[in-house]
Design an enzyme around this catalytic site. Structure first.
Site, PDB file in Angstrom:
ATOM      1  CE  LYS A   1      -0.752  -6.702  27.748  1.00  0.00           C
ATOM      2  NZ  LYS A   1      -0.332  -5.343  28.121  1.00  0.00           N
ATOM      3  CB  VAL A   2       6.647  -9.026  23.028  1.00  0.00           C
ATOM      4  CG1 VAL A   2       7.698 -10.127  23.054  1.00  0.00           C
ATOM      5  CG2 VAL A   2       6.034  -8.892  21.641  1.00  0.00           C
TER       6      VAL A   2
END
Length: 297
Positions: free
Chosen positions: A154-155
């Site tokens: 989850k960037v």
């Protein structure tokens, strides 16, 4: 929508402070290049007080995402859980959306920074789509090739793809988008995983080209408990047309039904589907309520 006011308290870089006083360096690598990782989790007001759903799993994924991005992660999971409960208490929140962000400060190189910082915030936020049935369109944008980045992390920077897809859908008059992977198979929504139901079987995209969500996994577990058949596989948008039902899953979306895909309405009444049963079971699980109590909501 306002996320804070003059009383809002956040946890930032080792201390509690008013949100309006918090600041960061304008030369942050996160700001310029998107090198940051985050989570979204929900607290629900229950008879046991505020309970954060699957908090440990979310913080484990936060660490996983940081590791994938070669970011330092000097935070103990137990400490993060304690800080999260303090955050809710300090802001007098019982039902809340919680946003942990790990970011790096001033650093203009394209190599990993030596130190990461932590930001925790929470605010009141009902279901992302306000429990409406969504009209969805397949997007002209594709999910990134998993060989180009870690799509299962989850960037921050990954969400430019989501912004483009959601904006395109809304400009066209739809509520949300559905993105394909690099091979043209259905992947997921801009910020949610996707399921559809057909002839008593549930289908969802297989791992590899998606962010395998915590809500998605919860729905898979609930379906297994109920004896529902779920197939994780590759499928095309055309396979979804004419289905009985479909829904998005995610912390913000929870379990949100879809009305149509590309103008093709789903056949069954939502309340008559297996998907609806899963939506109800999910609400029972996160609120620690029984079926009778849920009926009164």
């Amino acid at each position: 929508m306002s996320y804070s006011n003059n009383k809002t308290v956040v946890y930032h870089n080792g201390r509690w402070e008013k949100a309006q006083n918090a600041s960061t360096d304008l030369y942050s690598q996160t700001l310029h290049y998107g090198c940051g990782v985050f989570e979204g989790m929900r607290a629900y007001n229950t008879e046991f007080g505020p309970q954060v759903f699957k908090m440990r799993e979310h913080y484990e994924r936060l660490k996983y995402s940081a590791d994938k991005m070669h970011m330092t992660f000097d935070f103990e999971l137990e400490e993060l859980e304690d800080l999260t409960m303090q955050l809710l208490d300090k802001n007098q929140l019982k039902n809340a959306y919680i946003r942990p962000l790990v970011y790096v400060d001033a650093y203009m190189h394209l190599t990993p920074a030596q130190k990461s910082k932590l930001f925790l915030a929470a605010w009141e936020w009902p279901n992302l789509f306000m429990d409406k049935k969504l009209k969805v369109a397949t997007s002209s944008y594709r999910r990134p090739d998993p060989r180009s980045c870690h799509v299962d992390a989850k960037v921050c920077g990954h969400y430019t793809n989501s912004l483009l897809a959601s904006t395109e859908a809304r400009v066209k008059g739809y509520d949300e988008a559905l993105l394909m992977d690099v091979h043209g198979f259905v992947a997921e929504g801009p910020g949610a995983n996707f399921f559809f139901e057909k002839d008593g079987v549930l289908y969802t995209s297989e791992k590899g080209n998606i962010l395998p969500g915590i809500t998605r996994q919860t729905v898979l577990e609930l379906a297994d408990e109920l004896g529902f058949t779920v197939k994780e596989m590759a499928f095309m948008p055309e396979d979804v047309y004419g289905a009985d039902a479909a829904f998005f899953t995610g912390t913000a979306a929870e379990v949100t039904p879809l009305e149509s895909l590309d103008g093709h309405n789903f056949k069954q009444e939502w309340e008559e589907t297996l998907s609806y049963v899963l939506q109800r079971r999910y609400k029972l699980l996160v609120t620690h309520k029984n079926e009778a109590a849920l009926a009164l909501l």
